[in-house]
Design a protein around this motif. Structure first.
Motif, short mmCIF file in Angstrom:
data_model
loop_
_atom_site.label_atom_id
_atom_site.label_comp_id
_atom_site.label_asym_id
_atom_site.label_seq_id
_atom_site.Cartn_x
_atom_site.Cartn_y
_atom_site.Cartn_z
N SER A 70 39.06 58.37 -19.42
CA SER A 70 38.90 57.96 -18.03
C SER A 70 39.09 59.19 -17.16
O SER A 70 39.80 60.13 -17.55
CB SER A 70 39.91 56.88 -17.66
OG SER A 70 41.23 57.35 -17.86
N ALA A 71 38.47 59.21 -16.01
CA ALA A 71 38.57 60.37 -15.13
C ALA A 71 39.99 60.49 -14.61
O ALA A 71 40.51 59.62 -13.93
CB ALA A 71 37.59 60.21 -13.97
N VAL A 72 40.66 61.58 -14.95
CA VAL A 72 42.01 61.86 -14.48
C VAL A 72 42.00 63.24 -13.85
O VAL A 72 41.00 63.95 -13.89
CB VAL A 72 43.03 61.80 -15.64
CG1 VAL A 72 43.12 60.41 -16.21
CG2 VAL A 72 42.68 62.80 -16.74
N MET A 73 43.12 63.61 -13.25
CA MET A 73 43.19 64.90 -12.58
C MET A 73 42.85 66.04 -13.55
O MET A 73 43.43 66.15 -14.62
CB MET A 73 44.58 65.10 -12.01
CG MET A 73 44.72 66.36 -11.15
SD MET A 73 46.37 66.50 -10.40
CE MET A 73 46.36 65.05 -9.33
N GLY A 74 41.89 66.86 -13.16
CA GLY A 74 41.51 68.00 -13.97
C GLY A 74 40.57 67.67 -15.11
O GLY A 74 40.29 68.52 -15.94
N ALA A 75 40.09 66.44 -15.18
CA ALA A 75 39.19 66.04 -16.26
C ALA A 75 38.16 65.04 -15.74
O ALA A 75 38.34 64.42 -14.69
CB ALA A 75 39.97 65.41 -17.42
N PHE A 76 37.05 64.93 -16.46
CA PHE A 76 36.03 63.95 -16.12
C PHE A 76 35.75 63.09 -17.34
O PHE A 76 36.16 63.41 -18.45
CB PHE A 76 34.74 64.62 -15.61
CG PHE A 76 34.38 65.90 -16.31
CD1 PHE A 76 33.72 65.90 -17.53
CD2 PHE A 76 34.72 67.13 -15.75
CE1 PHE A 76 33.39 67.07 -18.17
CE2 PHE A 76 34.39 68.32 -16.39
CZ PHE A 76 33.72 68.29 -17.60
N ARG A 77 35.08 61.99 -17.11
CA ARG A 77 34.82 61.07 -18.20
C ARG A 77 33.93 61.70 -19.26
O ARG A 77 33.00 62.45 -18.95
CB ARG A 77 34.16 59.78 -17.68
CG ARG A 77 35.10 58.87 -16.89
CD ARG A 77 34.35 57.62 -16.45
NE ARG A 77 33.81 56.89 -17.59
CZ ARG A 77 34.45 55.94 -18.25
NH1 ARG A 77 35.69 55.62 -17.90
NH2 ARG A 77 33.90 55.32 -19.26
N PHE A 78 34.20 61.36 -20.52
CA PHE A 78 33.42 61.89 -21.63
C PHE A 78 31.95 61.52 -21.49
O PHE A 78 31.06 62.31 -21.87
CB PHE A 78 33.98 61.33 -22.95
CG PHE A 78 33.16 61.69 -24.16
CD1 PHE A 78 33.18 62.97 -24.67
CD2 PHE A 78 32.36 60.73 -24.78
CE1 PHE A 78 32.42 63.31 -25.79
CE2 PHE A 78 31.61 61.05 -25.90
CZ PHE A 78 31.63 62.35 -26.41
#
Length: 274
Positions: A34-42
């Motif tokens: 899931s989109a979290v801080m510093g990352a985007f959805r796979f």
């Protein structure tokens, strides 16, 4: 040296790597479920393809699906083959070696004969992806918030009565330093493990000593009522050699055995061993 790292799967070890690289001035982006801080959805194809287009380094820590198949390769394999990155890494498992009856095993050993057949297949697929791929085979991982100290404190530690059972393990920060060392080293397959394979009981007993607690009673597997995943951990017995990584990457574990690793973890929390 700095660059831009794209990480597939911002899990425990990969997040520790991201933290280390950012402290050195790297740009690090990654994927998560899931989109979290510093990352985007796979499955955010647009974001992933944009990151692939300018990443200098790419790492996957995503495990294969339970039924087989590597999610990263299945979705982005062609893009990875064409990506301009100068380094690609994959976090695999020493479980691909299967049971060796406690004997030492190194990277030249055949894989795929143990319970981790899906992982072994993914390991081989990543090796074939490109010439500049490095595969890191990892044993039991421990570190802050995820160690025998935590299990003992939580009352979840077990001592299992299986004579001569031996495992290898590695501190998460030694995984990080091994990966970073590989940036300037030859591509290949590397075991990142500490220098002292031993019984899990030894680790639990030492953790109890550090915490001033009594070790749990010795139990059979049946008495311990472990989860199927935890019980499967005891189905294999091997010692993992790290000599190739030491020789070719100039890497040495900062925590060469569980005693040094656990003691450092305890002190990092401001506690003292009894």
């Amino acid at each position: 040296m700095t660059g831009k790292m794209l990480i597939f799967g911002m899990g425990y070890s990969a997040s520790r790597l991201a933290q280390h690289l950012r402290a050195l001035g790297w740009e690090v982006v990654g994927t998560s479920r899931s989109a979290v801080m510093g990352a985007f959805r796979f499955d955010d194809d647009e974001a992933v393809m944009a990151a692939l287009s300018d990443a200098t380094h790419i790492l996957s820590s995503v495990p294969p699906a339970r039924e087989g198949g590597d999610p990263v390769l299945e979705r982005y394999g062609s893009a990875l083959q064409a990506a301009p990155a100068k380094w690609i890494g994959y976090l695999s498992s020493t479980g691909v070696y299967g049971d060796t009856g406690g004997a030492w095993v190194d990277e030249s050993a055949p894989i795929g004969g143990g319970r981790r057949s899906a992982r072994a297949a993914a390991d081989l697929e990543w090796q074939k992806l490109r010439d500049d791929v490095s595969v890191f085979r990892l044993p039991g991982i421990y570190g802050p918030g995820r160690s025998a100290l935590d299990r003992v404190r939580e009352g979840k530690a077990h001592c299992i009565d299986i004579p001569d059972q031996v495992f290898s393990r590695v501190h998460v920060d030694d995984i990080v330093s091994g990966i970073v060392a590989s940036f300037a080293g030859p591509n290949g397959i590397y075991n990142l493990a500490d220098n002292l394979p031993c019984s899990q009981n030894n680790v639990i007993e030492f953790a109890c000593t550090l915490l001033g607690m009594q070790p749990p009673l010795l139990q059979t597997l049946e008495e311990a009522q472990l989860s199927p995943m935890a019980a499967a951990f005891y189905a294999e017995n091997r010692r993992v050699s790290n000599l190739k990584a030491q020789r070719l990457l100039g890497w040495k574990p900062d925590y060469p055995d569980y005693k040094q690793g656990l003691t450092a973890l305890l002190h990092s929390l401001g506690e003292k061993a009894d």
